[in-house]
Design an enzyme around this catalytic site. Structure first.
Site: not given
Length: 316
Positions: A49, A137, A166
């Protein structure tokens, strides 16, 4: 590292609208303060992001150091993205994050070169030597590799620094298995939803929070979603999940992250700038649809008297 939990914002990187799209350090510090005041548990600079693939090495340093300094003397944990498809580069970034004072690092699975399970183990064993807590992740839609439950557990057993996951693969069966098996590790291990729209389902099977894109514009709402579940107010958490679900899904379907979230932030007057190419701004039609979903979300929250972030009133 103690068990990390709560709403963790996957922070956008604000840019100045100049020819270079320079990092807007003042706005970055302002955003950190917003999250410190909004009960956000931790902040992730330079993740997906945060447009990490478009940041120069010196810009990564600027963003991470600015966030760490702005978060000083707050309760915010700082978890920079330090992953790479190069083990040497991931090691360099992880070591530098530790030197700058980060609390942990978010490490994406190496992408493009598609390493074998043995290569993935070798990769994370190198990073484990740094000693800073690591959050795996797993996002196969971007990396081309889905870490299976067996490999995740092997990585945890052989890399003591790995402190969490995550989970951005949308596989609730796998996530449930990882949560169950990680409870047998004998040390803290946090499993987070990597998709806003799956926050409540993952909490219900033992997840401890969310790495949230939506929290960029509604940190209080996402904090309350997790907090209400944690205090066993299941009715409240369901009301919030039902209210935000459409908007969270639209954030992913209307364009490549973070173009959609930046679009609504700018429309709310937050002035975070555009994305860097090859990402482009949303079309007027997609932006309008996204804003409609946001408006509907606020209407639903209001109907149930759920407190929401002040900036969202601009969409009523």
């Amino acid at each position: 590292m103690k068990l990390l939990k709560g709403s963790v914002v996957a922070l956008i990187t604000p840019f100045v609208d100049d020819a270079e799209q320079s990092v807007n350090k003042d706005k970055l510090a302002e955003l950190v303060k917003l999250h410190a005041d909004s009960k956000t548990a931790a902040i992730v600079p330079c993740g997906t992001t945060g447009e990490s693939p478009t940041l120069l090495k010196e810009e990564w340093e600027v963003v991470v150091s600015t966030v760490i300094e702005a978060a000083r003397n707050t309760t915010l944990k700082v978890i920079p993205g330090t992953g790479s498809n190069s083990t040497r580069e991931a090691l360099r970034l992880t070591e530098r994050a530790a030197e700058l004072g980060a609390d942990a690092c978010l490490v994406v699975t190496p992408y493009y070169n598609r390493p074998s399970p043995e290569g993935l183990l070798a990769h994370f064993q190198e990073l484990d030597k740094v000693g800073i807590p690591l959050i795996l992740y797993n996002i196969p839609s971007r990396t081309g590799i889905d870490l299976g439950a067996d490999l995740i557990m092997e990585l945890c057993e052989k890399c003591p620094s790995i402190a969490g996951l995550k989970a951005s693969n949308g596989d609730l069966d796998q996530i449930t298995e990882v949560i169950y098996r990680s409870s047998q590790l004998g040390r803290p291990f946090s499993v987070f939803s990597g998709d806003d729209s799956l926050t409540l389902p993952i909490l219900s099977v033992g997840g401890v929070g969310v790495f949230s894109v939506a929290a960029n514009i509604m940190p209080r709402v996402m904090d309350e979603l997790v907090a209400s579940f944690t205090r066993s107010d299941l009715n409240q958490s369901r009301i919030i999940m039902h209210a935000v679900h459409g908007f969270c899904c639209a954030l992913l379907s209307s364009g490549s992250n973070p173009a959609p979230i930046k679009s609504v932030m700018n429309r709310a007057g937050m002035k975070v700038g555009s994305c860097r190419k090859p990402l482009v701004d949303l079309s007027k039609e997609k932006a309008a649809t996204l804003c409609y979903e946001l408006q509907m979300m606020v209407t639903r929250l209001s109907a149930h008297h759920v407190p929401y972030d002040q900036v969202l009133t601009k969409f009523l």
